[in-house]
Design a protein around this motif. Structure first.
Motif, PDB file in Angstrom:
ATOM      1  N   ALA A   1      40.129  72.811   1.205  1.00  0.00           N
ATOM      2  CA  ALA A   1      41.421  72.752   0.736  1.00  0.00           C
ATOM      3  C   ALA A   1      42.395  72.706   2.064  1.00  0.00           C
ATOM      4  O   ALA A   1      41.944  73.883   2.885  1.00  0.00           O
ATOM      5  N   PRO A   2      43.450  72.359   2.293  1.00  0.00           N
ATOM      6  CA  PRO A   2      44.438  72.473   3.339  1.00  0.00           C
ATOM      7  C   PRO A   2      45.042  73.687   3.316  1.00  0.00           C
ATOM      8  O   PRO A   2      46.301  73.634   3.303  1.00  0.00           O
ATOM      9  N   LEU A   3      44.386  74.968   3.491  1.00  0.00           N
ATOM     10  CA  LEU A   3      45.064  76.090   3.073  1.00  0.00           C
ATOM     11  C   LEU A   3      44.690  77.088   4.301  1.00  0.00           C
ATOM     12  O   LEU A   3      44.779  78.420   4.291  1.00  0.00           O
ATOM     13  N   SER A   4      44.631  76.671   5.523  1.00  0.00           N
ATOM     14  CA  SER A   4      44.219  77.541   6.471  1.00  0.00           C
ATOM     15  C   SER A   4      45.272  78.526   6.780  1.00  0.00           C
ATOM     16  O   SER A   4      44.932  79.971   7.137  1.00  0.00           O
TER      17      SER A   4
ATOM     18  N   GLY B   1      52.015  72.425   5.943  1.00  0.00           N
ATOM     19  CA  GLY B   1      52.066  72.731   4.534  1.00  0.00           C
ATOM     20  C   GLY B   1      52.216  74.112   4.085  1.00  0.00           C
ATOM     21  O   GLY B   1      51.329  74.949   3.845  1.00  0.00           O
ATOM     22  N   TRP B   2      53.391  74.467   4.354  1.00  0.00           N
ATOM     23  CA  TRP B   2      53.872  75.771   3.824  1.00  0.00           C
ATOM     24  C   TRP B   2      53.698  76.245   2.437  1.00  0.00           C
ATOM     25  O   TRP B   2      53.638  77.318   2.044  1.00  0.00           O
TER      26      TRP B   2
ATOM     27  N   ARG C   1      43.486  71.909   7.111  1.00  0.00           N
ATOM     28  CA  ARG C   1      42.179  71.908   6.550  1.00  0.00           C
ATOM     29  C   ARG C   1      41.207  72.846   7.420  1.00  0.00           C
ATOM     30  O   ARG C   1      40.131  72.806   7.001  1.00  0.00           O
ATOM     31  N   HIS C   2      41.541  72.801   8.732  1.00  0.00           N
ATOM     32  CA  HIS C   2      40.671  73.635   9.380  1.00  0.00           C
ATOM     33  C   HIS C   2      40.840  75.116   9.979  1.00  0.00           C
ATOM     34  O   HIS C   2      42.117  75.368   9.969  1.00  0.00           O
TER      35      HIS C   2
END
Length: 474
Positions: free
Chosen positions: A400-403, A16-17, A431-432
């Motif tokens: 949110a999936p923004l690690s 998820g870039w 997300r982690h």
């Protein structure tokens, strides 16, 4: 150029870039993170702009602008007619703070050296005359050290002879050696996801195809998926961390161990147990059972003193059938010529004090874990922070999936972390976030404060549509 990454492979690695605007800088940040984690090795040829644009479903101008940004920061170089390639770390603006003074580096999950280590090293140094009279390295391992390691297993209920032990230069060396002996190109390896990334790298370099089995901090191993994967793919080997798994901190239940072993035996799979963190018990309060009763030859164990004593003490080992040990010795010369005598002598002196060492580590890790959890609960109550009963790190679930975007953002503030995607086998885990609790408590509290300040900006700067799309995938 040493290697090439395809547009498809790079797209999968980026995950998820699309974490902020403008899109080209989000893409550039994603590639920078892959370089920082060494998931894109130096001198790797990147896809052509048109190919990557088609794979990512963006315009060619977006990719061109991203490559231009990467050239500006020294991460890639482009030659007309030859394409673009990544540069060695020394030539890159790595995204770190200008000076490392005051930086909090939580990329490595290693405790500081055991306090008694310096004294033991001094005692061994007093035997220098005897040590330097020897060759200086040993391909199999000193007999006294192999005997001490065998006794360590025997006390755990796994009867072991010194002939069933080979001493290596750390656990990573042990993994590479096992991969070179057990695997051929195209062989399948069952592996947890998330997992220890350097193990996955070692198996890939041996030509293996990885089959991921999910493990979570909340639920542990998906045993149904594991049984199905073993039966369907018949992997040659399975790499597992059954105690205080890295990075989730989970441990297999006795029932999990029984199910996994039975499924592996039916598939004809060699089970490689990485026990480098197995002794880092904080409050579980019980000794992990042997993975099986009788320890058949299909189970191989590896350990080291890197996490329990000091990361700079490069002594590890493999415990397996005597025939496997002979094969490992025969193959080892292509990797290294043996483990240094001095480090082996230090390790042999440490093992009789192992109970004392483990007790001190337990206290140290409990202090760090509790401080990190308290600080995160206070600063970021929207995050899900587990309480592992041992190990070295927290596997935090963000809201949110923004690690990856968060890790890049806090680097400029002097906080160095590894994104969740670093531990994925087939992409994902954005997300982690892994946060080791091996640092001093004041650094852990500062890290929580930096993350709390940065998170609203990272979350607010991400395109809403992209976040929703990522959440739907996750």
């Amino acid at each position: 150029m040493d290697s090439r990454v395809s547009a498809r492979a790079l797209t999968a690695a980026l995950g998820g870039w699309r974490t902020r605007e403008p899109a080209y800088e989000a893409l550039a940040d994603g590639i920078r993170l892959l370089c920082l984690d060494n998931r894109l090795a130096p001198r790797t040829a990147l896809p052509a702009e048109r190919e990557l644009a088609a794979s990512l479903h963006v315009s060619r101008s977006t990719v061109a602008a991203a490559y231009r940004s990467l050239r500006d920061t020294g991460h890639i170089a482009s030659v007309r007619g030859s394409g673009s390639e990544t540069l060695p770390l020394g030539r890159r603006d790595t995204g770190r703070v200008a000076s490392t003074e005051g930086a909090i580096d939580l990329q490595q999950a290693s405790p500081p050296a055991w306090p008694g280590l310096a004294g033991v090293v001094s005692e061994v140094a007093g035997q220098a005359a005897a040590l330097v009279a020897r060759v200086g390295y040993d391909v199999l391992g000193r007999s006294d050290l192999r005997g001490a390691i065998a006794e360590h297993y025997t006390r755990r209920g796994i009867p072991t002879d010194a002939s069933e032990v080979i001493v290596t230069t750390g656990a990573q060396s042990a993994i590479h050696l096992l991969a070179s002996v057990l695997l051929g190109r195209g062989d399948r390896v069952l592996i947890e996801t998330p997992t220890y990334p350097h193990a996955a790298d070692a198996f890939r370099r041996a030509g293996a195809r990885l089959v991921g089995v999910p493990v979570t901090a909340a639920e542990g191993w998906d045993m149904d998926r594991a049984e199905q994967a073993l039966a369907r793919t018949l992997p040659v080997a399975a790499y597992l961390m059954p105690d205080f798994q890295n990075p989730t901190g989970r441990s297999m239940t006795p029932e999990d161990r029984t199910i996994m072993l039975a499924a592996a035996e039916r598939a004809g799979t060699v089970v490689i147990l990485d026990e480098t963190t197995a002794d880092l018990d904080i409050d579980r309060g019980w000794v992990a059972p042997a993975f099986l009763h009788g320890e058949p030859g299909s189970v191989v164990r590896l350990g080291s003193l890197g996490k329990t004593v000091w990361g700079g003490l490069r002594v590890g080992w493999i415990r397996g059938e005597a025939d496997l040990i002979r094969r490992l010795v025969a193959a080892r010369s292509t990797q290294d010529l043996g483990t240094p005598e001095f480090e082996q002598a230090v390790a042999a002196a440490l093992l009789p004090r192992f109970a004392e060492i483990v007790a001190q580590r337990s206290h140290l890790l409990r202090t760090g874990r509790d401080a990190a959890i308290a600080a995160l609960h206070s600063a970021l109550p929207e995050w899900t922070v587990p309480t592992p009963s041992g190990g070295v790190s927290l596997w935090i679930e963000l809201d949110a999936p923004l690690s990856s975007a968060l890790v890049m953002h806090v680097r400029s503030r002097g906080l160095l972390l590894s994104a969740g995607s670093r531990f994925a086998v087939d992409g994902g885990h954005d997300r982690h976030l892994r946060l080791p609790f091996t640092a001093p408590t004041d650094q852990l509290e500062r890290a929580a404060a930096i993350l709390a300040e940065a998170w609203p900006r990272v979350r607010g700067g991400a395109p809403v549509a992209a976040v929703e799309q990522l959440e739907a995938v996750v």
